[in-house]
Write an enzyme that holds these catalytic residues in place. Structure first.
Site, short mmCIF file in Angstrom:
data_model
loop_
_atom_site.label_atom_id
_atom_site.label_comp_id
_atom_site.label_asym_id
_atom_site.label_seq_id
_atom_site.Cartn_x
_atom_site.Cartn_y
_atom_site.Cartn_z
N ALA A 10 33.14 41.31 23.38
CA ALA A 10 34.26 42.21 23.66
C ALA A 10 34.30 42.66 25.12
CB ALA A 10 34.17 43.43 22.75
N SER A 12 32.20 40.76 27.70
CA SER A 12 31.81 39.64 28.58
C SER A 12 31.68 38.38 27.76
CB SER A 12 30.47 39.94 29.27
OG SER A 12 29.41 39.99 28.33
N ARG A 14 29.85 34.15 27.89
CA ARG A 14 28.83 33.34 28.54
C ARG A 14 28.87 31.91 27.97
NH1 ARG A 14 27.58 36.72 24.99
NH2 ARG A 14 27.59 38.38 26.53
N ASP A 236 31.40 35.88 15.77
CA ASP A 236 30.13 36.08 16.46
C ASP A 236 29.06 36.69 15.54
OD1 ASP A 236 31.34 38.61 16.37
OD2 ASP A 236 31.46 38.83 18.54
N THR A 237 29.46 37.56 14.62
CA THR A 237 28.47 38.15 13.71
C THR A 237 27.90 37.11 12.76
OG1 THR A 237 29.70 40.23 13.81
CG2 THR A 237 28.03 40.04 12.10
N GLY A 405 22.30 41.58 21.69
CA GLY A 405 21.93 42.26 22.92
C GLY A 405 21.28 43.60 22.70
#
Length: 485
Positions: A10, A12, A14, A236-237, A405
């Site tokens: 949400a 950033s 990568r 993502d989860t 993170g």
């Protein structure tokens, strides 16, 4: 093997290459970029073309490093893009924090009650769910919705940009409040009840090869090597959950980042009224299993605080904020992190101070006091939801595995272990990217299943452990916390 994962968060994104030797994965970050939403006329949007540009930059960098054997994309859930009959994007996607769905509950309940919706979809009500967004857009005669030929979730939108193929991956679709729980099937009754046309592609299970990069993309980026694009675990989860070093069926998971997603893996959804009232939801994962979980506000609050502090010239890293907070008296300051006032951006420290004043509790003043307030409150929120999870599943939870993170936050991990009174493990920190890569390896036939994938996780990363240290303080604070809900 070299596997390329794009992980869009949400705040950033990568690009990471996973080097797989058959037993472990070494991660190499090759590109990182900001994801900054844009506010226009009172609404919030994703800068989707800028994000696509960054995605192409990541592909180009990977190619210069020798290319990859496959690539896959994961993002946040619920949000969608609209494609016209000419194949072009019709508008920037709304951001899930955009205020246009603020009063959507009233609109939904004109047609179906919340228990009825839960019975159809197994998904907890959140005002940002895809269903909510579509209902509001339809009411507002939104041009993109009215003229769309196809609707795509964000990871599927990026996949379409790259390959020209339109798909709808199961895990990301399961965040929408539009599909049958645990099924590759949209709920026709919900679409019909709200007068919505289903413009999504057919749902596919995660771990399918969609196609290769289009010839246009290959030519534009001057790539030396094409690669297959996998519909990995697009949410993502779901990717993060695959990276959990699960010990037993009594393990609970916490994907810790902007949001805190706390839950367990189940074979079947839990559709009880008690689950709905507790705010638990049935989302999808690898093999169409169920991620039975609760959305908790998470580190968004700290991220927004830091944004304010940075503007004020208090330039502290997240690590420095946590280290300073660890020196503050535990549980002196408390908030309800899921209170409505913490959902929207801007002026977060002031919102925390105002909440504490209104609730009659001690009021934090310094940066570190405010941060300690947030961390302790999150730990107690985890306790509250772990207790609910045990009741709903009938399982006594023996360990909480934290990935993402937020697992790097030693102060929060210690507070969580003390609040829960059980062992906590932390890592991998790049759990989402690791799960994305593992799903791709399963798609390529290089890893058998989730069980083998989790053995690879254990071989590939250091898992830290925390045991309760200060449980009496958190037990005493829990009663105060409950009064704030």
């Amino acid at each position: 093997m070299r596997i390329l994962a794009f992980d869009f968060g949400a705040s950033s994104g990568r690009a990471i290459i996973g080097h797989f030797d058959g037993k472990k994965i070494e991660l190499e970050e090759i590109h990182r970029f900001l994801n900054e939403p844009v506010e226009v006329n009172g609404q919030l949007y994703w800068d989707i073309l800028r994000l696509y540009h960054e995605l192409k930059q990541g592909i180009q960098k990977a190619d210069k490093l020798g290319g990859a054997d496959s690539m896959g994309i994961d993002t946040w859930g619920v949000d969608v893009g609209f494609i016209g009959k000419d194949g072009q994007l019709l508008a920037n996607p709304f951001h899930y924090r955009s205020p246009h769905t603020e009063n959507v509950l009233e609109e939904l309940e004109k047609v179906m009650t919340m228990p009825e919706l839960f019975a159809k979809t197994g998904l907890a009500f959140n005002k940002f769910n895809t269903l909510c967004q579509l209902v509001v857009m339809q009411k507002n005669a939104n041009i993109a919705l009215e003229n769309a030929d196809t609707v795509l979730f964000i990871p599927d939108l990026f996949t379409y940009f790259l390959t020209g193929e339109k798909v709808c991956e199961f895990s990301i679709a399961s965040t929408s409040e539009l599909i049958k729980p645990g099924k590759n099937e949209f709920c026709k009754e919900v679409f019909e009840a709200y007068g919505l046309k289903n413009k999504f592609p057919e749902i596919i299970s995660p771990g399918k090869i969609v196609g290769e990069l289009s010839s246009e993309v290959v030519a534009e980026l001057n790539l030396q090597k094409n690669m297959p694009v996998v519909a990995t675990l697009g949410h993502d989860t779901a990717s993060a959950f695959l990276s959990v070093p699960k010990e037993s069926e009594n393990s609970a998971f916490l994907s810790s980042g902007t949001w805190s997603l706390l839950g367990m893996e189940l074979d079947e959804p839990i559709m009880s009224e008690e689950a709905r009232k507790a705010g638990y939801t049935n989302e999808g994962g690898l093999g169409n299993n169920i991620r039975f979980l609760k959305n908790i506000m998470g580190l968004w609050i700290i991220q927004e605080c830091k944004r304010t502090w940075d503007k004020e010239g208090k330039n502290l890293s997240f690590a420095e904020i946590a280290e300073g907070a660890a020196k503050v008296e535990p549980c002196k300051y408390l908030i309800n992190p899921d209170a409505d006032e913490f959902y929207s951006p801007h002026d977060m420290p002031d919102k925390i101070v105002a909440f504490c004043k209104k609730s009659g509790g001690a009021v934090p003043q310094t940066v570190f006091e405010i941060a300690r307030c947030v961390y302790d409150s999150l730990a107690l929120a985890y306790k509250h939801n772990i207790l609910a999870l045990e009741k709903l599943t009938g399982r006594k939870i023996s360990v909480l595995h934290i990935v993402g993170g937020g697992s790097n936050n030693d102060m929060l991990n210690r507070a969580t272990a003390s609040a829960l009174g059980i062992r906590v493990t932390a890592g991998p920190g790049e759990g989402t990217a690791l799960g994305n890569i593992l799903c791709q390896l399963i798609a390529l036939g290089k890893v058998k299943d989730a069980k083998e994938a989790r053995e690879i996780v254990k071989n590939s990363t250091t898992i830290r452990e925390y045991n309760p240290e200060n449980s009496k303080v958190y037990d005493a604070a829990y009663d105060r916390y409950l009064k704030l809900m």
